[in-house]
Design a protein around this motif. Structure first.
Motif, PDB file in Angstrom:
ATOM      1  N   GLY A   1       0.802  -1.191  -0.086  1.00 21.08           N
ATOM      2  CA  GLY A   1      -0.081  -0.353   0.070  1.00 21.08           C
ATOM      3  C   GLY A   1       1.501   1.348   0.125  1.00 21.08           C
ATOM      4  O   GLY A   1       0.752   2.066  -0.976  1.00 21.08           O
ATOM      5  N   TRP A   2       1.900   1.446   1.239  1.00 20.65           N
ATOM      6  CA  TRP A   2       2.376   2.704   0.983  1.00 20.65           C
ATOM      7  C   TRP A   2       3.702   2.962  -0.003  1.00 20.65           C
ATOM      8  O   TRP A   2       3.615   3.573  -0.398  1.00 20.65           O
ATOM      9  CB  TRP A   2       3.174   2.726   2.806  1.00 20.65           C
ATOM     10  N   ARG A   3       4.155   1.627  -0.912  1.00 23.76           N
ATOM     11  CA  ARG A   3       4.747   1.813  -1.786  1.00 23.76           C
ATOM     12  C   ARG A   3       3.754   2.046  -2.729  1.00 23.76           C
ATOM     13  O   ARG A   3       4.460   3.255  -3.653  1.00 23.76           O
ATOM     14  CB  ARG A   3       4.746   0.190  -2.638  1.00 23.76           C
ATOM     15  N   THR A   4       2.483   2.545  -3.241  1.00 28.39           N
ATOM     16  CA  THR A   4       2.224   2.691  -4.328  1.00 28.39           C
ATOM     17  C   THR A   4       1.101   4.244  -3.670  1.00 28.39           C
ATOM     18  O   THR A   4       1.690   5.556  -4.599  1.00 28.39           O
ATOM     19  CB  THR A   4       0.382   2.335  -5.057  1.00 28.39           C
ATOM     20  N   ARG A   5       1.197   4.298  -2.601  1.00 31.41           N
ATOM     21  CA  ARG A   5       0.609   5.639  -1.534  1.00 31.41           C
ATOM     22  C   ARG A   5       2.426   6.255  -2.429  1.00 31.41           C
ATOM     23  O   ARG A   5       2.307   7.695  -2.371  1.00 31.41           O
ATOM     24  CB  ARG A   5       0.728   5.406  -0.706  1.00 31.41           C
ATOM     25  N   MET A   6       3.087   6.275  -2.238  1.00 33.68           N
ATOM     26  CA  MET A   6       4.567   7.431  -1.639  1.00 33.68           C
ATOM     27  C   MET A   6       4.953   7.157  -3.283  1.00 33.68           C
ATOM     28  O   MET A   6       5.306   8.861  -3.773  1.00 33.68           O
ATOM     29  CB  MET A   6       5.651   6.704  -1.037  1.00 33.68           C
ATOM     30  N   ASP A   7       4.692   6.360  -3.887  1.00 36.01           N
ATOM     31  CA  ASP A   7       4.644   7.105  -5.973  1.00 36.01           C
ATOM     32  C   ASP A   7       4.030   7.476  -6.214  1.00 36.01           C
ATOM     33  O   ASP A   7       4.914   8.486  -7.102  1.00 36.01           O
ATOM     34  CB  ASP A   7       4.203   5.148  -6.633  1.00 36.01           C
ATOM     35  N   ARG A   8       2.442   7.363  -6.311  1.00 37.81           N
ATOM     36  CA  ARG A   8       1.680   8.667  -6.922  1.00 37.81           C
ATOM     37  C   ARG A   8       1.127   9.376  -6.324  1.00 37.81           C
ATOM     38  O   ARG A   8      -0.288  10.177  -6.798  1.00 37.81           O
ATOM     39  CB  ARG A   8       0.961   7.244  -7.931  1.00 37.81           C
ATOM     40  N   PHE A   9       0.793   9.079  -5.034  1.00 36.13           N
ATOM     41  CA  PHE A   9       0.074   9.704  -4.124  1.00 36.13           C
ATOM     42  C   PHE A   9       0.331  10.238  -2.578  1.00 36.13           C
ATOM     43  O   PHE A   9      -0.866  10.411  -2.161  1.00 36.13           O
ATOM     44  CB  PHE A   9      -1.778   8.406  -3.938  1.00 36.13           C
TER      45      PHE A   9
END
Length: 783
Positions: free
Chosen positions: A433-441
């Protein structure tokens, strides 16, 4: 010429020997001597003949007489009829029977090629029942005999060795075995020779593995073989494989009806269905459940349902003196080879998993193994039919098997081990989850809170890969979060972080109801409230999920709470967005003065900090509020300023959001050309952003515009294109179907319109949405 049995008995009595003393003197078992004397086995092996002659101490002439009587097998042809009786209460399996009939009747004979089919599946799935039933159906095609042999691959005792199996098959055929009973090659050769030119059906039941079966296959293309096993027979070339699944509900009810034998099942179909499902459609379990009812004529069907539902150990209820679901599973495990040992150990720990399906990465986290090792072990379990592969890297465990592994896991692990396994799964979800959060959000508050260790395990994955994983796993992940909420302090401390990693996915995939559920669960955990970052971000983001789900009053409540959080005030952009979003929700509630005040506070901070994009977002809300008031001049002025900035400076996602809302605002004012222009531009921004759900939303808006213009074909085209994307996301799907119904009704297709509205109503009702009443009114008013 006398038969062998009477000759042997005469010589034994003449020697003054009992059967037991002859057994001791000759080395031939008492049981074998009894079988020979009774005539149940008429022709012994040559080695047995020699041992008996030596044990009897026969003279040359007597010895020749005994050997001659026993050697007559070479001149005789035995036609075996060994099939067990057809199965009582055999139901269903029509597709599998048809497939097997095609295999055994449609293939042309080729020299040396034996028609062979292998029925596979988990223990208790009905492999033997189907094999025997099928063998009876085709027996007439094999007039030279039907052999049946239980190879003992899975069950009490050990499997038959190849020489033992060949010996029994040759005995059934009346074939003299080799002098050395352990000579499997010679035995197989004689066995195949005996079948040459004959039409014989060979049923090899309960095979241990392909190595046990291969030497037992005839070499004659006139013969056929039907195999059953709990282990995949993929190592046998040219075999047609039939894999059995659980019985469908109706077949399960029919099986219960036949076994119970009275009208109780017919009188209570609801509870009968409950029994079928509590048994997981497993024929063995259904037989046992039906037998319980048959043995207890005073029980109602509901009584057994209650026992199966409330029993702490359901498997205890599904057992009799000689048949037992638990024992059936244990037979599969006890037959595991050295190659299977690690897989079986992994299987016994799968009770750590609570969900219906298991992803290989989740399994690796649970078992604390590298993904490659976990995958290899799970595939071995698939080969043993202990678990089922339902897709790439995804597995399913039958309900009753899950009950079993929960028992074993409870024995093999303690509370600390189970907690550690649950934490590893939460850490996997956190990393993804935090991989996507920090990558794009990522936002300022998230960056301040985030630690590199959270995402280390997911650095190799892209956002698209992780979202695809979430698409498959979201229900299981929600279950993991739900369990963590009521678990120990270490799990509860992770809930907020895990949920905040998932909320961007819920937003992008328009799973807003899931976002609301996850967020409210996280906010209810004390550890979340105690963490200032979690408290601020949860209120801020759950408010957005609520608004997207149409819950604007709750959205206002949560965003107001976010604005009271110190961490929101510590970061200008977070504060501005909180005020802007709050203003937007207030517009939707018609509280326009409050909305304008909130948006103006956000714009003031944006002007002070020089954040033009944030200012544009605030002016969007001012434009929306002006439009609702009918102040078209202010509406157009604020939109023009906001759109100009966003076109120059905004990301594709930011442009989409503003342009889509602008298009919808102009639609509300009836200015359809301007609405269409903004929505087309929003669609282009969504395509640039790679957000197919945003594209679908823009298409939905364009469909509404074209309906307003009277362009019904184009409206339907836009809405069907939108539906193709959102289908499966219940809220968006229901909304698009409702709009499509209006288009179809306007196009004079009332039946098609009603079908769309009924589908929308079914979705809304299933999820308990208040919008269901509106759609129900549409259906009732357009009958």
């Amino acid at each position: 010429m006398p038969e062998f049995g009477p000759v042997l008995r005469r010589f034994r009595k003449a020697a003054g020997l009992s059967q037991e003393r002859l057994a001791a003197a000759s080395g031939v078992s008492v049981e074998a001597i009894k079988t020979l004397e009774s005539g149940r086995r008429r022709y012994p092996r040559s080695s047995t003949l020699k041992l008996l002659a030596n044990g009897l101490g026969l003279a040359a002439a007597q010895r020749a007489e005994l050997l001659t009587a026993g050697a007559r097998t070479k001149a005789r042809v035995t036609i075996p009829r060994e099939l067990p009786d057809d199965v009582y209460a055999f139901v269903g399996r029509e597709d599998q029977v048809a497939e097997l009939e095609k295999t055994f009747t449609a293939q042309e004979s080729r020299p040396g090629v034996v028609v062979t089919s292998a029925i596979g599946g988990m223990g208790g799935i009905g492999k033997t029942a189907l094999a025997i039933h099928m063998a009876h159906l085709i027996a007439d095609q094999y007039p030279d005999g039907q052999l049946y042999l239980n190879l003992g691959g899975f069950g009490p005792g050990r499997p038959l060795t190849v020489p033992e199996a060949l010996g029994r098959l040759m005995d059934s055929l009346g074939v003299q075995g080799p002098d050395n009973p352990a000579d499997a090659h010679e035995a197989a050769s004689r066995y195949r020779s005996a079948l040459t030119g004959r039409r014989v059906l060979v049923v090899l039941d309960n095979a241990a593995d392909a190595a046990q079966v291969a030497p037992l296959l005839p070499g004659a293309s006139t013969c056929a073989v039907l195999i059953t096993s709990r282990r995949a027979m993929t190592a046998l070339p040219g075999v047609a494989h039939v894999l059995l699944d659980v019985l469908p509900d109706q077949d399960g009810i029919e099986m219960l009806t036949q076994i119970v034998g009275d009208d109780r099942i017919a009188r209570d179909p609801a509870n009968a269905l409950a029994i079928v499902r509590l048994c997981g459609g497993l024929p063995l379990a259904l037989h046992l459940a039906g037998a319980r009812l048959a043995d207890e004529p005073t029980w109602a069907v509901a009584d057994l349902v209650h026992r199966l539902e409330t029993s702490r150990h359901r498997l205890d209820e599904l057992a009799t003196a000689d048949r037992d679901v638990r024992a059936s599973i244990e037979f599969s495990l006890s037959a595991a080879t050295d190659r299977d040992t690690e897989a079986v150990e992994a299987f016994k720990l799968l009770g750590l998993h609570e969900g219906d399906e298991l992803n290989v990465r989740v399994a690796a986290a649970l078992l604390d193994l590298p993904v490659e090792d976990a995958s290899r072990r799970l595939e071995r379990l698939v080969d043993l039919y202990l678990i089922e592969s339902v897709g790439p890297h995804r597995y399913r465990i039958h309900d009753l098997v899950r009950s079993y592994v929960k028992e074993t896991t409870a024995v093999l692990t303690d509370e600390l081990a189970r907690e550690a396994a649950q934490l590893r799964v939460l850490e996997l979800c956190l990393a993804m989850g935090w991989r996507t959060r920090m990558d794009r959000f990522g936002d300022d508050v998230s960056h301040a809170w985030h630690e590199d260790s959270w995402t280390a395990a997911a650095e190799q994955f892209s956002t698209d890969e992780i979202f695809a994983w979430f698409d498959e796993e979201i229900e299981e992940i929600i279950g993991a979060v739900r369990r963590a909420v009521v678990a120990g302090p270490r799990q509860r401390a992770m809930v907020a972080r895990v949920v905040l990693g998932l909320l961007p996915y819920c937003y992008v995939r328009r799973r807003h109801s899931d976002g609301v559920l996850l967020g409210t669960m996280a906010m209810g955990v004390k550890e979340s409230a105690d963490d200032p970052f979690a408290a601020a971000l949860l209120s801020f983001e759950v408010a957005q999920q609520c608004a997207s789900a149409g819950l604007h009053l709750r959205a206002v409540e949560y965003m107001t709470a976010a604005l009271a959080a110190p961490k929101i005030h510590a970061y200008d952009r977070a504060y501005i967005e909180a005020e802007v979003f709050l203003g937007h929700y207030l517009v939707e509630l018609g509280r326009l003065d409050e909305a304008i005040a909130s948006a103006e506070r956000g714009v003031a901070v944006a002007l002070r900090s020089g954040d033009e994009v944030a200012e544009a977002e605030g002016r969007l809300v001012l434009a929306l509020a002006a439009g609702r008031r009918g102040d078209t001049a202010a509406h157009d002025r604020e939109f023009a300023r906001a759109v100009d900035v966003m076109r120059r400076l905004g990301t594709s996602h930011e442009r989409y959001w503003l342009l889509c809302l602008a298009g919808l605002s102009y639609f509300e004012l009836g200015r359809l050309d301007e609405s269409s222009s903004y929505l087309e531009e929003a669609r282009a921004a969504a395509i640039e952003d790679g957000d197919e759900f945003a594209v679908a939303e823009a298409l939905e808006g364009l469909g509404r515009v074209e309906l307003g213009r009277g362009h019904l074909d184009l409206a339907e085209q836009h809405l069907r294109a939108s539906l193709q994307v959102v289908q499966g996301t219940w809220q968006a799907e229901a909304r698009v179907r409702e709009r499509l119904g209006h288009v179809l009704l306007a196009a004079a297709h009332p039946t098609a319109a009603h079908a769309q509205w009924q589908s929308a109503l079914d979705l809304l009702t299933r999820h308990g949405s208040l919008q269901a009443d509106n759609v129900r009114k549409l259906l009732n008013s357009n009958v």
